[in-house]
Design an enzyme around this catalytic site. Structure first.
Site, PDB file in Angstrom:
ATOM      1  N   CYS A 197      20.492 -27.225 -34.805  1.00 54.60           N
ATOM      2  CA  CYS A 197      20.013 -28.755 -34.718  1.00 54.60           C
ATOM      3  C   CYS A 197      19.377 -28.878 -33.292  1.00 54.60           C
ATOM      4  CB  CYS A 197      20.732 -29.928 -35.199  1.00 54.60           C
ATOM      5  SG  CYS A 197      19.900 -31.513 -34.840  1.00 54.60           S
TER       6      CYS A 197
ATOM      7  N   GLY B 169      11.271 -20.920 -41.319  1.00 55.79           N
ATOM      8  CA  GLY B 169      10.389 -21.617 -40.203  1.00 55.79           C
ATOM      9  C   GLY B 169       8.918 -20.956 -40.678  1.00 55.79           C
TER      10      GLY B 169
ATOM     11  N   ARG C  76       9.900 -27.718 -44.690  1.00 56.79           N
ATOM     12  CA  ARG C  76       8.926 -28.625 -44.817  1.00 56.79           C
ATOM     13  C   ARG C  76       7.851 -28.609 -45.993  1.00 56.79           C
ATOM     14  NH1 ARG C  76       7.361 -28.209 -38.780  1.00 56.79           N
ATOM     15  NH2 ARG C  76       8.063 -26.193 -39.456  1.00 56.79           N
TER      16      ARG C  76
HETATM   17  C1  LIG Z   1      13.112 -33.908 -41.710  1.00 62.27           C
HETATM   18  C2  LIG Z   1      13.800 -32.806 -41.417  1.00 62.27           C
HETATM   19  C3  LIG Z   1      15.132 -32.730 -41.333  1.00 62.27           C
HETATM   20  C4  LIG Z   1      15.959 -31.537 -41.037  1.00 62.27           C
HETATM   21  N1  LIG Z   1      17.148 -31.731 -41.095  1.00 62.27           N
HETATM   22  C5  LIG Z   1      18.017 -30.656 -40.490  1.00 62.27           C
HETATM   23  C6  LIG Z   1      19.361 -30.483 -41.063  1.00 62.27           C
HETATM   24  O1  LIG Z   1      20.023 -31.529 -41.432  1.00 62.27           O
HETATM   25  N2  LIG Z   1      20.039 -29.382 -40.841  1.00 62.27           N
HETATM   26  C7  LIG Z   1      19.412 -28.133 -40.428  1.00 62.27           C
HETATM   27  O2  LIG Z   1      20.064 -27.203 -40.165  1.00 62.27           O
HETATM   28  N3  LIG Z   1      17.960 -28.273 -40.286  1.00 62.27           N
HETATM   29  C8  LIG Z   1      17.310 -29.231 -40.529  1.00 62.27           C
HETATM   30  N4  LIG Z   1      15.950 -29.357 -40.324  1.00 62.27           N
HETATM   31  C9  LIG Z   1      15.413 -28.002 -39.893  1.00 62.27           C
HETATM   32  C10 LIG Z   1      14.887 -27.306 -41.365  1.00 62.27           C
HETATM   33  O3  LIG Z   1      16.183 -27.015 -41.989  1.00 62.27           O
HETATM   34  C11 LIG Z   1      14.377 -25.788 -41.027  1.00 62.27           C
HETATM   35  O4  LIG Z   1      15.005 -25.118 -40.284  1.00 62.27           O
HETATM   36  C12 LIG Z   1      12.910 -26.285 -40.258  1.00 62.27           C
HETATM   37  O5  LIG Z   1      12.237 -27.280 -40.846  1.00 62.27           O
HETATM   38  C13 LIG Z   1      11.930 -25.012 -40.339  1.00 62.27           C
HETATM   39  O6  LIG Z   1      11.550 -24.549 -41.600  1.00 62.27           O
HETATM   40  P1  LIG Z   1      10.376 -25.087 -42.481  1.00 62.27           P
HETATM   41  O7  LIG Z   1       9.227 -24.800 -41.558  1.00 62.27           O
HETATM   42  O8  LIG Z   1      10.173 -24.483 -43.706  1.00 62.27           O
HETATM   43  O9  LIG Z   1      10.295 -26.700 -42.470  1.00 62.27           O
HETATM   44  C14 LIG Z   1      15.216 -30.517 -40.747  1.00 62.27           C
HETATM   45  C15 LIG Z   1      14.013 -30.593 -40.673  1.00 62.27           C
HETATM   46  C16 LIG Z   1      13.229 -31.466 -40.947  1.00 62.27           C
HETATM   47  C17 LIG Z   1      11.542 -31.488 -40.934  1.00 62.27           C
END
Ligand SMILES: Cc1cc2nc3c(=O)[nH]c(=O)nc-3n(C[C@H](O)[C@H](O)[C@H](O)COP(=O)(O)O)c2cc1C
Length: 331
Positions: free
Chosen positions: A102, A205, A229
């Site tokens: 995070c 990602g 996302r």
């Molecule tokens: C709204 C939101 C909340 C997130 N909360 C967390 C979380 O609680 N724990 C975590 O490990 N990553 C969190 N992330 C990161 C996502 O798990 C992920 O690593 C990141 O969005 C990249 O993946 P994506 O491109 O598929 O979205 C969050 C991302 C978003 C957009």
């Protein structure tokens, strides 16, 4: 085929990423129905759990139907993390996941989340202690490194594996990048190609299309994709990726009837779980994506996201079905 501890997963599993205020039980249940192979809770503060902060404790709720499910916790203090492992175990998750990724200031400034990427020895010793403290499989979600000049993810992943971590999910960005730029999957592929690695290495990602998932599988050789996302307000994403894997073609997008049905169930499950007020409020963020691409939709979306009573939101769904029931969504 990859395994997390004793949990057998299919070839190239799709994992629902932990997402704060998004990955709650209703949303996880919808994603599971649509093909997610593993789902995670949003991150939960170890300090909050110990204080019995009601908000943190509520995040431990899981439905049987969403298994296998991982509960994700964060923190940087050994005692707190071990105590929270004991609390988490009572909810009987299938996996305990540690958030070492995070990037937000309030987490990082306490040395937790991605903050720990500045102290790899602590990251490894915390993981080791947690593995030794539970019979559940412990997994880690992290980023490539603190910044561009400190990417040591190959070494870090190997050390985590050596202390008993059962799988690692890596977001292809550094902490310094936050969410900017494109995710870089090259360093994740290097982790996977390390001959000593035998635990599953999941890529994360920017998996935002079935083609991206194929790329992660075939060109980068990773063991599975963790999806964030792209699934928000679109739980069908998992099914669409799987359809593409199987047929090489795009599945038909969900119809308006299916979308309204999903929105309705999502809202109802949220109300059943958190009560009317919070249920109505917290489901709002999903509607934009459920109905993306529908022309002249703004007045209906506004009703959904400004109504305080579920009755009015359900009425807006009925209206949408009546007016746009035949709308053809683009693939
Ligand atoms: C709204 C939101 C909340 C997130 N909360 C967390 C979380 O609680 N724990 C975590 O490990 N990553 C969190 N992330 C990161 C996502 O798990 C992920 O690593 C990141 O969005 C990249 O993946 P994506 O491109 O598929 O979205 C969050 C991302 C978003 C957009």
């Amino acid at each position: 085929m990859p395994k997390i501890g004793d949990i057998q997963l299919p070839d190239f599993p799709l994992l629902l990423a932990p997402m704060e205020d998004v990955s709650d039980p209703p949303f996880r249940a919808l994603c599971k129905e649509q093909g997610a192979d593993v789902v995670y809770t949003e991150f939960i503060s170890s300090e909050g759990l110990i204080r019995d902060a009601a908000k943190s404790v509520m995040k431990l709720d899981i439905y049987e139907k969403e298994r296998p499910v991982g509960i994700q916790i964060f923190g940087a203090n050994l005692d707190s993390m071990l105590q929270s492992v004991e609390i988490v175990e009572k909810s009987r998750p299938d996996i305990i996941d540690i958030n070492f990724g995070c990037p937000v200031k309030k987490v990082v400034s306490k040395g937790a989340g991605a903050g720990i990427l500045k102290d790899i020895d602590l990251m490894v010793s915390l993981t080791k202690a947690m593995v030794e403290h539970t019979k559940l499989p412990v997994t880690v979600k992290t980023r490539l490194g603190w910044d561009e000049s400190s990417i040591k993810i190959v070494e870090v992943a190997e050390r985590l594996q050596d202390v008993g971590c059962q799988a690692i999910a890596i977001h292809g960005r550094t902490r310094a990048q936050m969410y900017k730029g494109n995710a870089n999957w090259e360093p994740i592929a290097k982790v996977k190609n390390n001959q000593r690695m035998h635990i599953p290495v999941f890529g994360n990602g920017d998996v935002d299309s079935p083609e991206a998932a194929v790329k992660m599988r075939d060109e980068y050789g990773l063991d599975g994709a963790m999806i964030g996302r792209a699934s928000i307000g679109y739980p069908w994403f998992f099914k669409e990726v799987k359809h593409f894997f199987e047929t090489g073609t795009h599945a038909d997008p969900p119809t308006m009837v299916e979308r309204v049905e999903a929105a309705r169930r999502h809202l109802q499950m949220s109300i059943d779980w958190k009560g009317e007020k919070l249920g109505v409020f917290e489901t709002r963020r999903h509607y934009t994506n459920y109905f993306k691409g529908v022309p002249n939709f703004k007045p209906y979306r506004m009703k959904m996201v400004t109504s305080d009573e579920s009755e009015d939101v359900f009425a807006a769904f009925d209206e949408v079905l009546e007016i746009f029931g035949d709308f053809q969504f683009a693939t």
